[in-house]
Enzyme design. Sequence first.
Site, mmCIF file in Angstrom:
data_model
loop_
_atom_site.group_PDB
_atom_site.id
_atom_site.type_symbol
_atom_site.label_atom_id
_atom_site.label_comp_id
_atom_site.label_asym_id
_atom_site.label_seq_id
_atom_site.Cartn_x
_atom_site.Cartn_y
_atom_site.Cartn_z
ATOM 1 N N ALA A 181 0.848 -1.191 0.000
ATOM 2 C CA ALA A 181 0.000 0.000 0.000
ATOM 3 C C ALA A 181 0.883 1.242 0.000
ATOM 4 C CB ALA A 181 -0.895 0.008 1.238
ATOM 5 N N MET A 182 0.262 2.396 -0.250
ATOM 6 C CA MET A 182 1.024 3.646 -0.357
ATOM 7 C C MET A 182 0.304 4.772 0.366
ATOM 8 S SD MET A 182 3.663 5.175 -1.494
ATOM 9 C CE MET A 182 3.899 6.899 -1.080
ATOM 10 N N GLU A 183 1.085 5.514 1.166
ATOM 11 C CA GLU A 183 0.523 6.472 2.122
ATOM 12 C C GLU A 183 0.262 7.866 1.563
ATOM 13 O OE1 GLU A 183 3.748 5.225 2.273
ATOM 14 O OE2 GLU A 183 5.160 6.786 2.865
ATOM 15 N N ASN A 184 -0.001 8.032 0.265
ATOM 16 C CA ASN A 184 -0.242 9.358 -0.308
ATOM 17 C C ASN A 184 -1.143 10.194 0.587
ATOM 18 O OD1 ASN A 184 0.846 8.193 -2.873
ATOM 19 N ND2 ASN A 184 -1.090 7.081 -2.760
ATOM 20 N N HIS B 199 -0.467 1.097 9.382
ATOM 21 C CA HIS B 199 0.853 1.560 8.924
ATOM 22 C C HIS B 199 0.721 2.786 8.005
ATOM 23 C CE1 HIS B 199 5.092 0.935 7.603
ATOM 24 N NE2 HIS B 199 4.632 1.464 6.491
ATOM 25 N N GLU B 200 -0.126 2.661 6.987
ATOM 26 C CA GLU B 200 -0.232 3.768 6.015
ATOM 27 C C GLU B 200 -0.832 5.004 6.679
ATOM 28 O OE1 GLU B 200 1.488 3.151 3.492
ATOM 29 O OE2 GLU B 200 1.503 0.976 3.716
ATOM 30 N N HIS C 26 1.709 6.881 8.754
ATOM 31 C CA HIS C 26 2.635 7.677 7.940
ATOM 32 C C HIS C 26 2.208 9.142 7.837
ATOM 33 C CE1 HIS C 26 5.862 5.277 6.399
ATOM 34 N NE2 HIS C 26 5.117 4.406 5.755
ATOM 35 N N GLU D 252 10.172 4.587 7.432
ATOM 36 C CA GLU D 252 9.690 3.201 7.408
ATOM 37 C C GLU D 252 9.970 2.449 8.708
ATOM 38 O OE1 GLU D 252 7.544 2.338 5.545
ATOM 39 O OE2 GLU D 252 7.714 3.755 3.880
HETATM 40 ZN ZN LIG Z 1 5.595 2.518 4.952
#
Ligand SMILES: [Zn+2]
Length: 864
Positions: free
Chosen positions: A263-266, A298-299, A302, A321
């Site tokens: 996944a990505m935390e944009n 987690h995301e 961030h 991270e």
């Molecule tokens: Zn991360």
Amino acid sequence: MRTDTPVSVKLENYTPYPFAIEQAELDFSLEPEATRVRTKMMVKRLAPGAFVLDGVGLTLNGISIDGQPLGDGDYKVDEETLTIASVPDAFELETDVTINPKANTALSGLYISAGRFCSQCEATGFRRITYWPDRPDVMSRFHVRMDADKAKYPILLSNGTPSKTGDLSDGRHFAEWDDPHPKPSYLFALCAGDYDVWRDTFTTMNGDHVDLGVYVDKGQAKRAEWAMESLKASMKWDEERFGRAYDLGVFNIVAVRDFNFGAMENKGLNIFNSAYVLASPDSATDADFEAIESIVGHEYFHNWTGNRITCRDWFQLCLKEGLTVFRDQEFSSDLRSRPVQRIKDVMTLRARQFAEDAGPLAHPVRPQAYGSIDNLYTATVYVKGAELIRALTVLIGDDAFNKGMQIYFDEFDGTASTIEDFYSCFEKASGKDLSQFRLWYAQAGTPEVTVEEAWDEANATLTLKLSQTTPATPEQDTKKPVPIPLRTALLDGNGGHVPAEGWENGETVIALEEAEKTVTVKVPDGSHRPLLSINRQFSAPIRLKRDLDQAALLELAAAETDPFNIWDSFQSLAKAEIFRLLDEPQSPPDEALVTALADAVRQNEQDPAFAALLTVLPDIGELFQERDPADPAGLDAARKRLRKALAEEMASDAERILAKPSPEPFAPTPDQAGTRAMRTAMIGLTGAKGTPEAASSLKALFDGASNMTESLACLRALISIPGKPRDEAISTFYETWKDNPLVIDKWFAVQAGQGTADDARRLSQHPDFDLSNPNRVRSVAAAFAMTNLAAFHAPDGDGHRVIGDIVARIDKLNPALAARLLTSFEQWKKLEPKARASAETVLTNLRAAGLSQNAMDIVARALD
Ligand SMILES: [Zn+2]
């Protein structure tokens, strides 16, 4: 250095970007094969230097400064950059480019998945969207406008909050999004398409209202419910534990089937691999529910550790991270069982990171150089990075750690920071000099700590001689000692602690800061010799060397008060026994050990999640590291013999436990998950017996299973018992789930994870195998090469060839994925001679055939 090794980027060459871009406007006209991107940026000079922007695969239609179009001679464009030699001190730059999202198979930048637009910009995807200084220390406020065909793309999403929407001519419509928080380009996101959405709201501790949405495939909204629950739990936990509230009125998650990462935390628009969003009781396992909870957390975390405070450069990746993995581990520990979470985290650390640390790809948590940024997303940066934060908490204590975190949030909010910045906060909070602790970030390799004990009966003192060494790693021959916090207790053998002088509750933290240290502990006169419990809760990420025989380890396991160390004592016992069985193939498994292990499982049945972990023997990847040369097939056979003996010893326990019904109705709660963990452990042991009777009872359980956890456990257990029950289970499972890609990923993985090289090849030729989908590729290639080491490293070399072939095909489409799969060769030099030769041949052939920069970086380092 070889000529084909990619040019490396070095930390020591860091220089700040000489311009600031405070504000940017992006305007997208979305078309799958020709999306037009017009970018307006307000630029201010900070230092002398040329104006250089990154850009890859862009067709430049026009460029102007302050409204004046530039001529061909005014700027220079090559394959990676756009340079304007002379610019004013303050100006507005406008660019107009065309990109082709449909042709983007690398899944970096803007691409199409299932007919919808989505983006992935970390680490360097933004340069595939528009010309930009694509580095994390340039932080800007983005305003985004996009237009698209309204029927095909009714939902248009980006970072921040929506400002305007409206209809255009020709069936198109537009939306504008505004993100008030300055951010680096890697946090940019855009999604456009037709989705169903699961909505909810959250009120922050400041009383602010937040609209939450999880966007998924049509008809799948209900399967997003657990992700939404996890998101709300994360928002609440970060407020309670770290005092951090969310800072926008909108938070959206979009699930994408084709995604290179988890996944990505944009900012405000997280993009997720659909495997970590979609879950329903019939189709998801307890492990899936747990993973969704942890990754959503987690995301979300961030937002503070990564987004508001970001990294100055990619060498500092562990700053966001390692810290955020630590935060998500704490979140899971608070929501579930702390000891069970700790054991699972250490299992991952040992299997993945210790292996990485011991091979040719070893690198420090903060590397000094890299060949390809995509290859820096490693277990070392993430998992060892998290262990270092945990070790810091042990060393300075929870209060100083919490105070340091608040200083970090206060002082560095809105900045792009470094590891030095981060540690300065804990120096302030603790009053300690942490410069030696930062060596952990600079030195690769896993420290080994040796403990020797001497008991002086007459004076009632125990003397501990502690020493540390860290093995040589590529480009680091000698290492300095690092501070190692060892949580220690003295056990009385009756379930309590011996009250040692100066230790609180019989427990202390010994900080081993030098190469050698002697500690003498006084206990009350007349005490019996206490038993030493050290590195409790795995307080430091080290290998512990103690000279204890089986009898001493069994005595220690029985006296332990730390659940982690109970589990770990049995791991040490099992490891030694597997090595013995490998060296003495005629000898039967040790009865005393098997009985003690079975007893420990029974004694802990009231905590079934923990008891289930006791039945898991050390995996081949971990055993492998302690043998030179390593023979994975031999280790696998020895491990199976021990497991079979445990299965026979526990046969009546398994029958008893499996005779009870599984909890109904299904709920993904820690309690129910614990009960199912114990049931699946017993299903696994039943399979380890390998008899036709075991196969038919597993088949009956498979047919009656009411949840995916147990259904998949039965299938996994059946795979290694050839025959009709197994074949029927494989085909029934496929027929039942063929329209659910996430479940079919499991069907592939369970077979590749236990079959032969031929099975892996056959699976890679199955009509449902799809090279363009990373989840499907991983379900065969990573499951085979990373979890089935006996078959992957088989002496005939066929396993290596299967993966070599898949990598060669993938590399042309998706270099980041190819490079990731190649890391499965990281231990090749430790293999027995036949497998070692075949691994070298496959790697050498791949290098000769020509590879992407990402893949070449791994191959060159592996062969070096
Ligand atoms: Zn991360």
